[in-house]
Motif scaffolding. Structure first.
Motif, PDB file in Angstrom:
ATOM      1  N   ASN A   1      -6.293  10.146 -65.326  1.00 25.59           N
ATOM      2  CA  ASN A   1      -5.776  11.284 -64.568  1.00 25.59           C
ATOM      3  C   ASN A   1      -6.734  12.473 -64.639  1.00 25.59           C
ATOM      4  O   ASN A   1      -6.874  13.111 -65.683  1.00 25.59           O
ATOM      5  CB  ASN A   1      -4.407  11.677 -65.111  1.00 25.59           C
ATOM      6  N   ILE A   2      -7.382  12.756 -63.526  1.00 25.06           N
ATOM      7  CA  ILE A   2      -8.393  13.818 -63.503  1.00 25.06           C
ATOM      8  C   ILE A   2      -7.764  15.207 -63.640  1.00 25.06           C
ATOM      9  O   ILE A   2      -8.446  16.174 -64.001  1.00 25.06           O
ATOM     10  CB  ILE A   2      -9.235  13.717 -62.212  1.00 25.06           C
ATOM     11  N   HIS A   3      -6.467  15.308 -63.398  1.00 22.24           N
ATOM     12  CA  HIS A   3      -5.788  16.599 -63.496  1.00 22.24           C
ATOM     13  C   HIS A   3      -5.101  16.783 -64.853  1.00 22.24           C
ATOM     14  O   HIS A   3      -4.491  17.828 -65.085  1.00 22.24           O
ATOM     15  CB  HIS A   3      -4.754  16.737 -62.377  1.00 22.24           C
ATOM     16  N   ALA A   4      -5.211  15.801 -65.732  1.00 23.84           N
ATOM     17  CA  ALA A   4      -4.593  15.903 -67.052  1.00 23.84           C
ATOM     18  C   ALA A   4      -5.326  16.933 -67.901  1.00 23.84           C
ATOM     19  O   ALA A   4      -6.533  17.160 -67.727  1.00 23.84           O
ATOM     20  CB  ALA A   4      -4.620  14.548 -67.745  1.00 23.84           C
ATOM     21  N   PRO A   5      -4.614  17.577 -68.838  1.00 26.42           N
ATOM     22  CA  PRO A   5      -5.280  18.523 -69.737  1.00 26.42           C
ATOM     23  C   PRO A   5      -6.310  17.818 -70.610  1.00 26.42           C
ATOM     24  O   PRO A   5      -6.169  16.631 -70.929  1.00 26.42           O
ATOM     25  CB  PRO A   5      -4.130  19.081 -70.591  1.00 26.42           C
ATOM     26  N   LEU A   6      -7.339  18.548 -70.988  1.00 28.93           N
ATOM     27  CA  LEU A   6      -8.339  17.981 -71.894  1.00 28.93           C
ATOM     28  C   LEU A   6      -7.677  17.600 -73.212  1.00 28.93           C
ATOM     29  O   LEU A   6      -6.818  18.310 -73.724  1.00 28.93           O
ATOM     30  CB  LEU A   6      -9.455  18.983 -72.145  1.00 28.93           C
ATOM     31  N   GLY A   7      -8.100  16.469 -73.744  1.00 28.33           N
ATOM     32  CA  GLY A   7      -7.569  16.005 -75.021  1.00 28.33           C
ATOM     33  C   GLY A   7      -6.587  14.868 -74.889  1.00 28.33           C
ATOM     34  O   GLY A   7      -6.308  14.177 -75.870  1.00 28.33           O
ATOM     35  N   GLU A   8      -6.064  14.623 -73.671  1.00 35.95           N
ATOM     36  CA  GLU A   8      -5.103  13.534 -73.496  1.00 35.95           C
ATOM     37  C   GLU A   8      -5.794  12.177 -73.459  1.00 35.95           C
ATOM     38  O   GLU A   8      -5.208  11.162 -73.836  1.00 35.95           O
ATOM     39  CB  GLU A   8      -4.285  13.738 -72.213  1.00 35.95           C
TER      40      GLU A   8
ATOM     41  N   LEU B   1     -22.759  21.570 -73.304  1.00 35.02           N
ATOM     42  CA  LEU B   1     -21.640  20.746 -72.838  1.00 35.02           C
ATOM     43  C   LEU B   1     -20.452  20.837 -73.789  1.00 35.02           C
ATOM     44  O   LEU B   1     -19.297  20.971 -73.355  1.00 35.02           O
ATOM     45  CB  LEU B   1     -22.106  19.290 -72.693  1.00 35.02           C
ATOM     46  N   LEU B   2     -20.725  20.754 -75.096  1.00 32.07           N
ATOM     47  CA  LEU B   2     -19.648  20.828 -76.086  1.00 32.07           C
ATOM     48  C   LEU B   2     -19.006  22.204 -76.105  1.00 32.07           C
ATOM     49  O   LEU B   2     -17.780  22.330 -76.266  1.00 32.07           O
ATOM     50  CB  LEU B   2     -20.196  20.461 -77.467  1.00 32.07           C
ATOM     51  N   ASP B   3     -19.800  23.248 -75.943  1.00 35.68           N
ATOM     52  CA  ASP B   3     -19.252  24.606 -75.873  1.00 35.68           C
ATOM     53  C   ASP B   3     -18.318  24.750 -74.669  1.00 35.68           C
ATOM     54  O   ASP B   3     -17.240  25.352 -74.763  1.00 35.68           O
ATOM     55  CB  ASP B   3     -20.378  25.644 -75.774  1.00 35.68           C
ATOM     56  N   LEU B   4     -18.756  24.212 -73.532  1.00 31.92           N
ATOM     57  CA  LEU B   4     -17.942  24.279 -72.319  1.00 31.92           C
ATOM     58  C   LEU B   4     -16.614  23.560 -72.523  1.00 31.92           C
ATOM     59  O   LEU B   4     -15.542  24.082 -72.166  1.00 31.92           O
ATOM     60  CB  LEU B   4     -18.702  23.662 -71.146  1.00 31.92           C
ATOM     61  N   TYR B   5     -16.674  22.368 -73.100  1.00 31.11           N
ATOM     62  CA  TYR B   5     -15.456  21.587 -73.335  1.00 31.11           C
ATOM     63  C   TYR B   5     -14.501  22.348 -74.247  1.00 31.11           C
ATOM     64  O   TYR B   5     -13.290  22.462 -73.959  1.00 31.11           O
ATOM     65  CB  TYR B   5     -15.813  20.241 -73.960  1.00 31.11           C
TER      66      TYR B   5
ATOM     67  N   ARG C   1      -9.248  18.033 -66.954  1.00 34.73           N
ATOM     68  CA  ARG C   1     -10.472  17.232 -66.897  1.00 34.73           C
ATOM     69  C   ARG C   1     -11.314  17.642 -65.689  1.00 34.73           C
ATOM     70  O   ARG C   1     -12.534  17.749 -65.775  1.00 34.73           O
ATOM     71  CB  ARG C   1     -10.123  15.740 -66.829  1.00 34.73           C
ATOM     72  N   LEU C   2     -10.661  17.891 -64.546  1.00 37.50           N
ATOM     73  CA  LEU C   2     -11.393  18.307 -63.354  1.00 37.50           C
ATOM     74  C   LEU C   2     -12.100  19.630 -63.584  1.00 37.50           C
ATOM     75  O   LEU C   2     -13.251  19.807 -63.168  1.00 37.50           O
ATOM     76  CB  LEU C   2     -10.450  18.410 -62.165  1.00 37.50           C
ATOM     77  N   ASP C   3     -11.437  20.577 -64.254  1.00 37.00           N
ATOM     78  CA  ASP C   3     -12.073  21.858 -64.563  1.00 37.00           C
ATOM     79  C   ASP C   3     -13.352  21.627 -65.367  1.00 37.00           C
ATOM     80  O   ASP C   3     -14.395  22.253 -65.110  1.00 37.00           O
ATOM     81  CB  ASP C   3     -11.125  22.754 -65.362  1.00 37.00           C
ATOM     82  N   PHE C   4     -13.260  20.734 -66.334  1.00 32.52           N
ATOM     83  CA  PHE C   4     -14.427  20.444 -67.180  1.00 32.52           C
ATOM     84  C   PHE C   4     -15.533  19.779 -66.371  1.00 32.52           C
ATOM     85  O   PHE C   4     -16.710  20.136 -66.489  1.00 32.52           O
ATOM     86  CB  PHE C   4     -14.007  19.567 -68.354  1.00 32.52           C
ATOM     87  N   PHE C   5     -15.171  18.813 -65.531  1.00 32.14           N
ATOM     88  CA  PHE C   5     -16.182  18.113 -64.737  1.00 32.14           C
ATOM     89  C   PHE C   5     -16.910  19.086 -63.810  1.00 32.14           C
ATOM     90  O   PHE C   5     -18.140  19.024 -63.663  1.00 32.14           O
ATOM     91  CB  PHE C   5     -15.540  17.005 -63.897  1.00 32.14           C
ATOM     92  N   GLU C   6     -16.174  19.981 -63.192  1.00 35.34           N
ATOM     93  CA  GLU C   6     -16.794  20.920 -62.258  1.00 35.34           C
ATOM     94  C   GLU C   6     -17.724  21.889 -62.983  1.00 35.34           C
ATOM     95  O   GLU C   6     -18.777  22.255 -62.451  1.00 35.34           O
ATOM     96  CB  GLU C   6     -15.708  21.680 -61.494  1.00 35.34           C
ATOM     97  N   GLY C   7     -17.368  22.281 -64.191  1.00 35.46           N
ATOM     98  CA  GLY C   7     -18.264  23.133 -64.972  1.00 35.46           C
ATOM     99  C   GLY C   7     -19.470  22.364 -65.481  1.00 35.46           C
ATOM    100  O   GLY C   7     -20.612  22.859 -65.449  1.00 35.46           O
ATOM    101  N   ALA C   8     -19.230  21.121 -65.918  1.00 33.35           N
ATOM    102  CA  ALA C   8     -20.311  20.305 -66.488  1.00 33.35           C
ATOM    103  C   ALA C   8     -21.354  19.940 -65.442  1.00 33.35           C
ATOM    104  O   ALA C   8     -22.537  19.748 -65.768  1.00 33.35           O
ATOM    105  CB  ALA C   8     -19.737  19.035 -67.110  1.00 33.35           C
ATOM    106  N   ALA C   9     -20.949  19.843 -64.177  1.00 34.59           N
ATOM    107  CA  ALA C   9     -21.886  19.467 -63.107  1.00 34.59           C
ATOM    108  C   ALA C   9     -23.019  20.471 -62.959  1.00 34.59           C
ATOM    109  O   ALA C   9     -24.070  20.146 -62.393  1.00 34.59           O
ATOM    110  CB  ALA C   9     -21.130  19.327 -61.785  1.00 34.59           C
ATOM    111  N   HIS C  10     -22.844  21.673 -63.484  1.00 31.42           N
ATOM    112  CA  HIS C  10     -23.884  22.707 -63.395  1.00 31.42           C
ATOM    113  C   HIS C  10     -24.838  22.669 -64.594  1.00 31.42           C
ATOM    114  O   HIS C  10     -25.800  23.444 -64.627  1.00 31.42           O
ATOM    115  CB  HIS C  10     -23.232  24.092 -63.305  1.00 31.42           C
ATOM    116  N   ILE C  11     -24.576  21.800 -65.557  1.00 33.39           N
ATOM    117  CA  ILE C  11     -25.421  21.710 -66.751  1.00 33.39           C
ATOM    118  C   ILE C  11     -26.551  20.717 -66.492  1.00 33.39           C
ATOM    119  O   ILE C  11     -26.333  19.637 -65.936  1.00 33.39           O
ATOM    120  CB  ILE C  11     -24.589  21.284 -67.974  1.00 33.39           C
TER     121      ILE C  11
END
Length: 632
Positions: free
Chosen positions: A137-144, A180-184, A194-204
């Motif tokens: 689930n891409i919309h699930a909170p991080l950590g699930e 990447l770890l700081d962003l997460y 998860r989507l929020d993280f992916f969209e931020g990580a794409a700029h790294i």
């Protein structure tokens, strides 16, 4: 008493229970309550192989230096434990905490060779993580559910396994992982998805999110490009490069295994990259530019690691060790420092050149390590085609030095099926091996041989065209043709005058075909990988596990023609599934080298003349020094 994930009954029923209990010397323990990010670092093969991998050791050290991160290790359970875990529904666990991988923030999987791909599915399956990223689930909170991230050389064409990964890290881990770890950590703390993280990580730098792209194919099935599905996704992903190796993390207290592993020794990485430009070699291109570690740094590393491990061997790690500019000084210091401690100095990846003599004179009084030479081709014509840059005189001179120094066993590595290869080139492998054996008798007086028989072991692998090499356009031989050539080498060797001193080994041809499909495959190949795993395929690089019949069935069921990926020569204007990755070395340079190979033209090494490959854009290492450019 430390708790283990497996009962004593299970541990006593499997081969090498030490693989699964953790608690080794120098392994890292932390209080998980104080940790923001838990990272399960996975090598998708058996413990003994995974424990020998330097890259994981570096990241393990780097991550665990952070107070907010706990990096733990996980390896593929061997076949016996795999069966038990499935029967008893035991989830896959890490060695340090013995807790399920499913509970971690990240599952990082190193991709060192293509034949581990079904083991990736084994890892996900036993961890109770959905096999396809689209099923998480891409919309699930991080950590699930853990973020599944892949890295390593096979990530330079991630497409055949892209559907199984949330993201890939392209390049060297010391560069972008902290960001990447700081962003997460930040997004997780604020309840992001998860989507929020992916969209931020794409700029790294170096991060690739496969779900943000969709491949496009022509009517004939050829890959033609891709569509971008998320506005955060870049057109191209630039590899991450560590510019200062002396300042980078390094495992000065590596974990000491309880059992003997594949490379049970202190490993000193002396440099990255290679100046030589062999046209078949992916590592020589993707790890450019060449960067060296200083002599003082390496001395300090050696002292610290020997003290922390008690190992009795130090091995120098590099694509071409003798190209390290201070190799003679380093080897002399190592021998002088550790001779009385009975610590062996291993010199792999040697070139047969002027530096070789100095090193052999230095180590000849020390405990003998292994010496391996890689002519790669038997004939001079083929060595020029692949840009190996050595002659038969070099090989004879080098082997003579080896024999004079007291060695009586030589290993020679070759490839069969190289572009433009003829039967004359094939039989030249046997002739060269015989010449090396004859060189022993010409070099070592009879009274000094003391009944010792020289042994020259020749091993041939089958050429597999790899992405980001000049041969990425080349056709690959069929398994039957590979075997014909291997048998021709063997027959020729049996008729050589010194055949009793010669030994010959060759690889599995069906395995090479599979490697070829994965190396230059696209996302459609993932369906066959999934189907083969469903048929029970894991540990494909192991002879006792590999089943070519099941793989052929999987390809047929998925309507995949393996010859489309292996047997056809690609036109120079074809778009490749990996073209979106920027490794610094340009496609135009690779094309030029491919065309030079057809004329058997040798390109000088990077220290002699700059070939204008494009890696100078990173502004580090050897590319910082001004040099003459190679003319066409």
């Amino acid at each position: 008493m430390r708790k283990t994930a497996l009962s004593d009954e299970i541990l006593l029923s499997v081969e090498h229970p030490e693989r699964y209990i953790g608690g080794e010397i120098n392994s890292v323990q932390k209080n998980k309550e104080d940790i923001a990010v838990r990272f399960a670092m996975c090598f998708p093969d058996v413990y003994e192989i995974g424990m020998s991998h330097l890259g994981i050791q570096i990241l393990y050290e780097m991550f665990n230096q952070r107070s907010d991160v706990w990096c733990e290790r996980v390896y593929s359970p061997w076949l016996d434990l795999d069966r038990i875990m499935r029967e008893k529904h035991i989830p896959l666990f890490t060695l340090e905490s013995q807790e399920p991988v499913r509970c971690f923030d990240f599952l990082g999987i190193t991709l060192q060779y293509e034949m581990c791909y079904t083991n990736i599915l084994q890892i996900l399956d036993l961890s109770c993580i959905p096999l396809k990223a689209s099923e998480r689930n891409i919309h699930a909170p991080l950590g699930e559910c853990p973020i599944v991230i892949g890295g390593g050389p096979c990530a330079y064409n991630p497409e055949p396994i892209a559907p199984f990964f949330d993201m890939f890290y392209i390049g060297e881990g010391e560069t972008s992982y902290d960001e990447l770890l700081d962003l997460y950590s930040d997004i997780k703390a604020h309840g992001g998805s998860r989507l929020d993280f992916f969209e931020g990580a794409a700029h790294i730098e170096g991060i690739y999110i496969p779900s943000f792209y969709e491949p496009v194919y022509s009517e004939d099935g050829t890959y033609t490009g891709r569509s971008i599905l998320n506005e955060n996704a870049p057109e191209r992903v630039v590899k991450a490069v560590c510019t200062e190796l002396d300042d980078a993390p390094y495992p000065l207290k590596p974990v000491v295994p309880f059992i003997k592993v594949t490379q049970d020794r202190v490993v000193l990485e002396i440099q990255r990259g290679c100046i030589r430009g062999c046209r078949f070699c992916q590592a020589g291109m993707i790890y450019r530019p060449v960067r060296e570690k200083s002599l003082d740094t390496l001395k300090a590393y050696a002292k610290a690691m020997v003290e922390a491990t008690g190992d009795d061997e130090i091995s120098l790690s590099s694509l071409s060790s003798s190209d390290y500019t201070k190799i003679s000084e380093l080897v002399k210091w190592l021998v002088d420092t550790y001779r009385d401690k009975f610590i062996n100095i291993s010199l792999p990846s040697l070139r047969i050149d002027h530096v070789f003599l100095e090193m052999m004179e230095t180590v000849q009084d020390s405990k003998k390590g292994s010496l391996t030479f890689a002519p790669e081709a038997g004939s001079q014509r083929m060595r020029d085609v692949i840009n190996k840059g050595i002659t038969e005189d070099d090989i004879m001179h080098g082997s003579a030095i080896c024999f004079t120094a007291g060695y009586s066993k030589v290993k020679l590595y070759f490839m069969l099926g190289l572009p433009g290869e003829t039967d004359e080139d094939v039989t030249a492998i046997a002739h060269l091996a015989n010449s090396v054996a004859m060189n022993y008798f010409d070099t070592v007086p009879k009274e000094e041989r003391k009944g010792i028989r020289v042994q020259v072991t020749s091993s041939t692998s089958f050429f597999v065209p790899k992405p980001f090499t000049p041969f990425q356009w080349s056709a690959m031989d069929s398994p039957d043709e590979f075997l014909r050539k291997a048998h021709l080498v063997n027959e020729t060797m049996e008729n050589e005058p010194n055949h009793k001193s010669l030994k010959y080994q060759y690889h599995e041809s069906d395995l090479s075909k599979l490697e070829g499909v994965f190396a230059r495959g696209d996302r459609r190949v993932s369906e066959a990988i999934l189907a083969a795993y469903g048929k029970g395929c894991i540990y494909d690089s192991w002879t006792e596990s590999f089943d070519s019949v099941k793989w052929d069935e999987a390809f047929r069921e998925c309507d995949i023609d393996t010859g489309f990926y292996t047997l056809r020569e690609r036109p120079l204007d074809e778009c490749f599934p990996w073209d979106f990755i920027d490794i610094g070395v340009t496609k135009e340079f690779l094309k030029k080298e491919y065309q030079r190979s057809r004329k058997a033209l040798v390109t000088p090494n990077c220290r002699d003349k700059c070939s204008g490959c494009g890696a100078a854009r990173f502004g580090t290492g050897i590319c910082m020094a001004p040099r003459k450019k190679v003319s066409d």
